[in-house]
Design a protein around this motif. Structure first.
Motif, PDB file in Angstrom:
ATOM      1  N   ALA A 390       3.788   6.129  -2.330  1.00 33.51           N
ATOM      2  CA  ALA A 390       3.772   5.390  -3.595  1.00 33.51           C
ATOM      3  C   ALA A 390       3.428   3.932  -3.318  1.00 33.51           C
ATOM      4  CB  ALA A 390       5.120   5.517  -4.285  1.00 33.51           C
ATOM      5  N   ASP A 391       2.135   3.716  -2.993  1.00 29.82           N
ATOM      6  CA  ASP A 391       1.695   2.371  -2.598  1.00 29.82           C
ATOM      7  C   ASP A 391       0.622   1.806  -3.531  1.00 29.82           C
ATOM      8  OD1 ASP A 391      -0.410   4.006  -1.953  1.00 29.82           O
ATOM      9  OD2 ASP A 391      -0.406   3.567   0.192  1.00 29.82           O
ATOM     10  N   HIS A 392       0.548   2.337  -4.755  1.00 27.79           N
ATOM     11  CA  HIS A 392      -0.383   1.852  -5.782  1.00 27.79           C
ATOM     12  C   HIS A 392      -1.848   1.914  -5.326  1.00 27.79           C
ATOM     13  CE1 HIS A 392       3.000   0.221  -8.121  1.00 27.79           C
ATOM     14  NE2 HIS A 392       3.486  -0.200  -6.968  1.00 27.79           N
ATOM     15  N   SER A 393      -2.171   2.904  -4.501  1.00 29.26           N
ATOM     16  CA  SER A 393      -3.527   2.924  -3.928  1.00 29.26           C
ATOM     17  C   SER A 393      -4.355   4.134  -4.324  1.00 29.26           C
ATOM     18  CB  SER A 393      -3.424   2.888  -2.394  1.00 29.26           C
ATOM     19  OG  SER A 393      -2.878   4.106  -1.899  1.00 29.26           O
ATOM     20  N   LYS A 465       0.662   4.353 -14.178  1.00 27.14           N
ATOM     21  CA  LYS A 465       0.888   3.103 -13.452  1.00 27.14           C
ATOM     22  C   LYS A 465       2.356   2.958 -13.051  1.00 27.14           C
ATOM     23  CE  LYS A 465      -2.828   0.680 -15.908  1.00 27.14           C
ATOM     24  NZ  LYS A 465      -3.142  -0.418 -16.891  1.00 27.14           N
ATOM     25  N   SER A 466       3.251   3.429 -13.903  1.00 33.95           N
ATOM     26  CA  SER A 466       4.676   3.266 -13.640  1.00 33.95           C
ATOM     27  C   SER A 466       5.174   4.128 -12.488  1.00 33.95           C
ATOM     28  CB  SER A 466       5.490   3.589 -14.898  1.00 33.95           C
ATOM     29  OG  SER A 466       5.543   4.994 -15.127  1.00 33.95           O
ATOM     30  N   GLY A 468       4.038   4.271  -9.528  1.00 31.36           N
ATOM     31  CA  GLY A 468       3.917   3.569  -8.252  1.00 31.36           C
ATOM     32  C   GLY A 468       2.860   4.136  -7.330  1.00 31.36           C
ATOM     33  N   TYR A 469       2.219   5.244  -7.715  1.00 30.49           N
ATOM     34  CA  TYR A 469       1.220   5.873  -6.854  1.00 30.49           C
ATOM     35  C   TYR A 469      -0.213   5.413  -7.160  1.00 30.49           C
ATOM     36  CZ  TYR A 469       4.660   9.281  -5.144  1.00 30.49           C
ATOM     37  OH  TYR A 469       5.734   9.878  -4.542  1.00 30.49           O
ATOM     38  N   ASP A 471      -3.642   3.373  -8.348  1.00 29.61           N
ATOM     39  CA  ASP A 471      -4.419   2.139  -8.417  1.00 29.61           C
ATOM     40  C   ASP A 471      -4.925   1.996  -9.851  1.00 29.61           C
ATOM     41  OD1 ASP A 471      -6.337   0.142  -8.381  1.00 29.61           O
ATOM     42  OD2 ASP A 471      -7.331   0.858  -6.557  1.00 29.61           O
ATOM     43  N   PRO A 472      -4.498   0.990 -10.608  1.00 30.89           N
ATOM     44  CA  PRO A 472      -4.879   0.889 -12.030  1.00 30.89           C
ATOM     45  C   PRO A 472      -6.365   0.678 -12.252  1.00 30.89           C
ATOM     46  CG  PRO A 472      -3.731  -1.088 -11.316  1.00 30.89           C
ATOM     47  CD  PRO A 472      -3.586  -0.103 -10.202  1.00 30.89           C
ATOM     48  N   SER A 623     -10.827  -1.181  -4.653  1.00 31.83           N
ATOM     49  CA  SER A 623      -9.861  -1.745  -5.589  1.00 31.83           C
ATOM     50  C   SER A 623     -10.101  -3.237  -5.755  1.00 31.83           C
ATOM     51  CB  SER A 623      -8.440  -1.492  -5.096  1.00 31.83           C
ATOM     52  OG  SER A 623      -7.515  -2.121  -5.958  1.00 31.83           O
ATOM     53  N   GLN A 625      -7.659  -5.162  -6.936  1.00 30.11           N
ATOM     54  CA  GLN A 625      -6.326  -5.743  -7.044  1.00 30.11           C
ATOM     55  C   GLN A 625      -6.242  -7.052  -6.271  1.00 30.11           C
ATOM     56  OE1 GLN A 625      -3.892  -2.132  -6.017  1.00 30.11           O
ATOM     57  NE2 GLN A 625      -2.590  -2.993  -7.608  1.00 30.11           N
TER      58      GLN A 625
END
Length: 625
Positions: A390-393, A465-466, A468-469, A471-472, A623, A625
């Motif tokens: 769960a690294d937002h990637s 997005k919530s 945690g996994y 990439d928005p 990404s 980000q």
């Protein structure tokens, strides 16, 4: 907020399963996995008939009911769909259209001589709901032989080869035919717009019809069978104060009271009626898990395994001692099982996985619930790749289902398993307009198509997005039919959210879709969207074609040339309009397909195009980000 039984659900913590058997799936191997659409017993109970695409085309096969090697009964390059065998065991009835046009002819396969007879011999005429009489001397079916979109009932004599109209459609188009046990009456469903239905019984000897449940403007009542004494009719109906579907009995008189048998918090539907006892099989739909139960008229009930996933069909053997079941789940394709009612044993009859694939190679979706813009709870299924952090990637896909009066269930979706195995999280929401959550929730799209349902998809992005996994900046949207329409709506109305979109057999312009589609769909459009003249502003606002200049994400469009639901012109004009905006647009139209792709080579080509497109524009996108 719309009241819905989804309010009783709660999401657990989203987790990535640890799976040492995980590996990226191969498209060709995955799509050689077999599909099974329906099942019927042979008259002697020795075999099961089923329609499957083992060869890459849907044909009819037979397999020993105790398990064994299947034998192919029909050999055709066109889609062949099983109806039912005659009660005397002489014939097998099936339907076959041409290149996906959904206008089939009906055929009789002689099970002794294996000769085939076309019994309708028409072109571009729709047929449905064919049923044999108990004595096998005739069969009835519904067809638009007198004009497009008009569906009266016809009777066919297999010995004389004659077809005769027996019930008109002046009181509403007909469907869901069911012979009484003595063959003297016919229960049927009537409708004027395919949104509201009523039930009636037609006396074949006197020619009189008794309306049991009149067509109204708020409910559906669909006939499904008879009690053994022929004095009551089984129906599935939501004609109750809660708007929840349930099984009920109706006596044979004008406007009888509904005797509710399965009314509860979740929708339940009749599946089959025992030919030897007063009991029936039905499914309870709990947010996309369809559990199979047996119940008698004294209220005695038992649940039939498997208890997770979905039951597509269940059919009693003629002696009432066994049930043939088609079952699937998120990690397992459709297979036939036989349940022995006395011994309470379950046996798998078919094996649809191929090439060394096993259930352990797939992920089970997680049932999730999230609040939409007005706090209405939206449930759906979330597919999470194995062994990720769960690294937002990670890339993600929002997958709206078709319909809209349909539902994403915990069933087998090979495309979603492919995407998940290649690192995408996939969320499949049951947005407002979906079935399975009560009549009010389903009808909430009336005069709001492409409105509340689209907002539910935007809320799904927030939910992704919530976790945690995700990439928005790497979120795509893809769907077919209504899902294809919502994909185009999302790209035009919320262009900033999406990294890419794949729209399959979509609607793009309400005006041209209504003009060119099948008459049955025209009636549905008018119920949903109103009048194209009086409600012109709504029709235009909810047609993504007129907002193509807002698209920013790359777009892939896939369509069938013979589509009668979302005609190919929808795809062609959307592609032209989007290209004027300067965005990347790719298009593929399959010349020998209709509303969806059923020829294996086209299925494989379509998913390969979509996978490559999403890999280029989403998975491999850097990404920001």
């Amino acid at each position: 907020m719309i009241p819905t039984p989804a309010a009783k659900l709660a999401s657990g913590t989203v987790t990535s399963p640890a799976n040492p058997n995980h590996r990226p799936l191969d498209i060709d191997k995955l799509y050689y996995t077999r599909a099974i659409l329906s099942v019927q017993w042979s008259v002697d109970g020795e075999h099961l008939y089923f329609d499957t695409n083992i060869t890459g085309r849907y044909n009819i096969w037979a397999v020993p009911s105790n398990r064994g090697w299947p034998v192919q009964l029909t050999v055709s390059d066109e889609r062949t769909l099983l109806e039912e065998p005659s009660p005397d065991g002489r014939f097998l009835l099936y339907a076959q259209d041409i290149q996906g046009d959904e206008k089939p002819n009906l055929y009789l396969l002689d099970l002794a001589e294996f000769t085939i007879r076309n019994i309708t011999n028409t072109d571009k005429v729709g047929y449905r709901d064919a049923k044999w009489s108990p004595d096998a001397r005739s069969l009835v079916f519904v067809g638009e032989r007198e004009g497009p979109g008009a569906y009266p009932v016809f009777k066919f004599d297999p010995d004389k080869g004659t077809v005769k109209k027996i019930i008109g459609n002046e009181a509403g188009d007909c469907e869901a035919l069911e012979y009484s046990p003595d063959g003297h009456k016919l229960a049927l469903t009537r409708t004027r717009n395919y949104q509201y239905t009523g039930a009636s019984v037609y006396d074949l000897e006197s020619g009189t019809e008794t309306m049991l449940a009149p067509i109204d403007d708020k409910s559906t009542t669909i006939t499904g069978g008879w009690t053994r004494d022929g004095k009551r009719v089984y129906v599935t109906s939501n004609a109750n104060d809660r708007g929840i579907e349930a099984v009920a009995l109706l006596e044979l008189k004008q406007d009888p009271e509904f005797q509710w048998l399965t009314l509860q918090d979740w929708d339940s539907q009749l599946v089959d009626v025992s030919p030897t006892e007063d009991r029936f099989a039905y499914v309870v739909n709990e947010a996309g898990n369809l559990r199979l139960l047996l119940r008698d008229l004294n209220g005695q009930e038992e649940e039939i395994p498997p208890t997770q996933g979905v039951v597509r069909a269940a059919k009693f053997s003629r002696d009432g001692k066994r049930l043939a079941i088609i079952h699937a789940s998120g990690d397992s394709p459709h297979d036939i099982w036989v349940y022995d009612l006395k011994a309470r044993t379950l046996k798998q009859i078919t094996d649809s996985l191929v090439g060394g694939l096993h259930r352990e190679n797939f992920v089970n979706p997680q049932l999730v619930v999230y609040p939409s813009f007005d706090q209405t709870p939206i449930s759906g299924f979330l597919y999470v790749p194995a062994n990720i952090k769960a690294d937002h990637s990670h890339p993600a896909i929002v997958y709206p289902h078709g319909g809209p009066q349909w539902e994403h269930v915990n069933s087998w979706f090979p495309s979603l398993q492919y995407y998940t195995s290649h690192g995408y999280l996939v969320i499949a929401p049951n947005f407002r307009g979906s079935t399975g959550f009560g009549r009010e929730f389903m009808e909430s799209l009336r005069k709001d198509a492409g409105g509340g349902d689209l907002k539910d998809l935007v809320a799904a992005v927030d939910y992704l997005k919530s976790t945690g996994y995700v990439d928005p900046n790497r979120i795509a949207i893809t769907g077919g039919s209504w899902g294809g329409y919502l994909t185009l709506m999302a790209l035009t109305k919320h262009p900033e959210i999406w990294a890419a979109g794949v729209s399959i057999v979509p609607l793009a312009n309400w005006f041209t879709a209504h003009e060119n589609e099948d008459p049955v769909l025209q009636k549905n459009d008018e119920w949903l969207m109103g009048d194209p003249v009086e409600d012109r502003d709504l029709w235009r606002d909810r047609s993504p074609l007129f907002f193509a200049d807002r698209i920013r994400a790359p777009l892939l469009l896939l369509a069938g040339q013979n589509d009668i639901r979302c005609p190919v012109k929808e795809t062609e004009q959307m592609a032209e309009a989007a290209r004027k905006n300067g965005v990347t647009v790719e298009v593929k139209i399959y010349e020998n397909e209709g509303h969806g792709f059923v020829r294996r080579e086209n299925e494989i080509d379509a998913i390969k195009r979509a996978a490559k497109f999403l890999a280029t524009h989403v998975a491999e996108r850097a990404s920001t980000q």
